[in-house]
Write a protein that holds these residues in place. Structure first.
Motif, short mmCIF file in Angstrom:
data_model
loop_
_atom_site.label_atom_id
_atom_site.label_comp_id
_atom_site.label_asym_id
_atom_site.label_seq_id
_atom_site.Cartn_x
_atom_site.Cartn_y
_atom_site.Cartn_z
N LEU A 1 1.10 -1.00 0.00
CA LEU A 1 -0.20 -0.14 0.19
C LEU A 1 0.73 0.95 0.18
O LEU A 1 0.60 2.19 -0.71
CB LEU A 1 -0.52 -0.05 1.19
CG LEU A 1 -1.72 1.33 1.25
CD1 LEU A 1 -2.43 1.04 -0.03
CD2 LEU A 1 -2.10 1.29 2.94
N ASP A 2 2.19 1.17 0.78
CA ASP A 2 2.49 2.22 0.96
C ASP A 2 3.75 2.97 -0.96
O ASP A 2 3.19 3.91 -0.83
CB ASP A 2 4.49 1.98 1.03
CG ASP A 2 3.76 2.42 3.43
OD1 ASP A 2 2.66 2.84 3.65
OD2 ASP A 2 4.56 1.68 3.62
N VAL A 3 3.92 1.47 -1.37
CA VAL A 3 4.92 1.99 -2.50
C VAL A 3 3.29 2.83 -3.76
O VAL A 3 3.27 3.86 -4.32
CB VAL A 3 5.24 0.76 -3.06
CG1 VAL A 3 4.36 -0.17 -4.27
CG2 VAL A 3 6.25 1.43 -4.83
N VAL A 4 1.92 1.84 -3.42
CA VAL A 4 1.13 2.65 -4.43
C VAL A 4 0.65 3.87 -4.64
O VAL A 4 0.12 4.81 -4.82
CB VAL A 4 -0.22 1.70 -4.67
CG1 VAL A 4 0.38 0.20 -4.98
CG2 VAL A 4 -1.11 0.86 -3.22
N THR A 5 0.59 3.83 -2.75
CA THR A 5 0.16 5.85 -2.34
C THR A 5 1.07 6.66 -3.20
O THR A 5 0.56 7.66 -3.19
CB THR A 5 -0.43 5.68 -0.52
OG1 THR A 5 -0.91 4.32 -0.61
CG2 THR A 5 -0.74 6.73 -0.54
N ASP A 6 2.17 5.96 -2.90
CA ASP A 6 3.29 6.60 -3.44
C ASP A 6 3.15 7.02 -4.90
O ASP A 6 3.69 8.54 -5.39
CB ASP A 6 5.24 5.91 -3.16
CG ASP A 6 5.63 5.99 -1.68
OD1 ASP A 6 4.55 7.32 -0.71
OD2 ASP A 6 6.23 5.89 -1.14
N ALA A 7 3.16 6.55 -5.83
CA ALA A 7 2.55 6.62 -7.00
C ALA A 7 1.91 7.57 -7.51
O ALA A 7 1.80 8.22 -8.36
CB ALA A 7 2.79 5.09 -7.70
N VAL A 8 0.06 7.09 -6.56
CA VAL A 8 -0.68 7.51 -6.62
C VAL A 8 -0.29 9.29 -6.28
O VAL A 8 -0.73 10.22 -7.20
CB VAL A 8 -1.82 7.65 -6.28
CG1 VAL A 8 -2.85 7.74 -5.75
CG2 VAL A 8 -2.16 5.48 -6.85
N SER A 9 0.22 9.52 -5.52
CA SER A 9 0.82 10.54 -5.12
C SER A 9 1.14 11.42 -6.21
O SER A 9 1.48 12.99 -5.98
CB SER A 9 0.47 10.77 -3.38
OG SER A 9 0.00 10.28 -2.38
#
Length: 319
Positions: free
Chosen positions: A64-72
């Motif tokens: 979840l951390d990496v996809v949240t970073d990507a979306v942000s």
């Protein structure tokens, strides 16, 4: 305005939302993308951690951390491109240089070469590629390139102050909404890959197109006030108002009808996917992976529906 748009998919949310929000704020700060407390408050109000947790509700921890970073990161880039004035040579040069830097990072990532720098995208790609095949990397990179090019196209169209035809708008918004890299993040977040044979099949491409439109049109209704306030006519409601020569209320009704049509098309096409799996001779494992991907599309559609009522990105400042 109906908040659910008749979209029948449930609201889901990862239990690790708070931890992912904290992580992404720290990550953005480490790359100089959040420089002070005010910037952090603005980021939190954008609800980008929320939309990530809604779109990838089964992801937890580092996934979840990496996809949240990507979306942000993508949302920050999207806002910058929305503000790009192509009539300003210096601004245009900076945007071109940034795009070329991103493409160089993608090229190195795809070729297995060391990252050309220490940019946020270089860090993202190094983590996103973990455990994923070259086929997935190629598909993700293609989606990101398409988003960049279409966003620049939209920026060049904006100063003309012309309202697009519905057909042109439909084609453009399918690309600028970025679903062709948001959808593959479902696979990265879940640690699986949909079978390669699925992509390029005409029926599945039609499923993708319906999902693209559904997400884009829902976002357009949510963002209409913001886009109109900044003089951006690339919005479904505004396009319909101009093309149909009707009132705002009538244009909004027409926009909701477009959303319903896209939703019904998506439901109809996904209902017949088992026949496509039979045509492709999928055994149980690839069939299950294909269904996980489609479930991910449903989660992203629901996230677009729910996120628009929460994010400051869809609120006019001072209203």
């Amino acid at each position: 305005m109906p908040e659910d748009f008749g979209i029948p998919f449930p609201h889901r949310c990862s239990p690790d939302l708070p931890a992912a929000r904290t992580h992404t704020i720290r990550w953005l700060r480490s790359h100089g993308l959040l420089r002070d407390e005010l910037a952090e408050k603005r980021f939190t109000a954008m609800a980008l951690a929320e939309v990530s947790a809604y779109a990838y509700p089964d992801a937890t921890g580092a996934e979840l951390d990496v996809v949240t970073d990507a979306v942000s990161w993508i949302a920050i880039c999207d806002d910058l491109l929305d503000e790009l004035d192509v009539r300003d040579p210096e601004a245009l040069h900076r945007a071109w240089a940034f795009q070329q830097q991103c493409f160089a990072s993608l090229d190195a990532w795809l070729a297995g070469r060391p990252a050309p720098g220490a940019t946020p995208l270089d860090d993202l790609l190094s983590r996103l590629g973990t455990g994923m095949t070259q086929t997935w990397r190629d598909r993700f990179a293609d989606g990101l390139r398409r988003w960049f090019w279409s966003s620049v196209d939209a920026a060049f169209l904006r100063p003309a102050n012309a309202v697009l035809s519905l057909h042109t708008y439909r084609v453009l918004c399918r690309e600028t909404n970025g679903n062709r890299f948001f959808f593959p993040l479902t696979e990265r977040a879940g640690g699986f890959e949909a079978p390669a044979a699925l992509f390029g099949h005409p029926h599945f491409e039609a499923v993708h197109a319906a999902a693209d439109e559904l997400v884009a049109f829902v976002q357009a209704v949510h963002s209409m006030d913001v886009e109109e306030a900044r003089g951006d006519h690339h919005n479904l409601v505004l396009v319909l108002e101009h093309q149909l020569r009707c009132s705002r209320a009538e244009a909004t009704t027409a926009a909701l009808a477009e959303i319903t049509a896209a939703k019904d098309r998506f439901l109809h096409l996904t209902a017949s996917l088992p026949q496509v799996y039979d045509q492709l001779d999928f055994t149980p494992a690839p069939r299950a992976a294909a269904e996980r991907y489609v479930d991910g599309m449903r989660d992203i559609i629901a996230a677009a529906r729910d996120y628009g009522t929460e994010s400051s990105r869809y609120q006019v400042v001072g209203r």
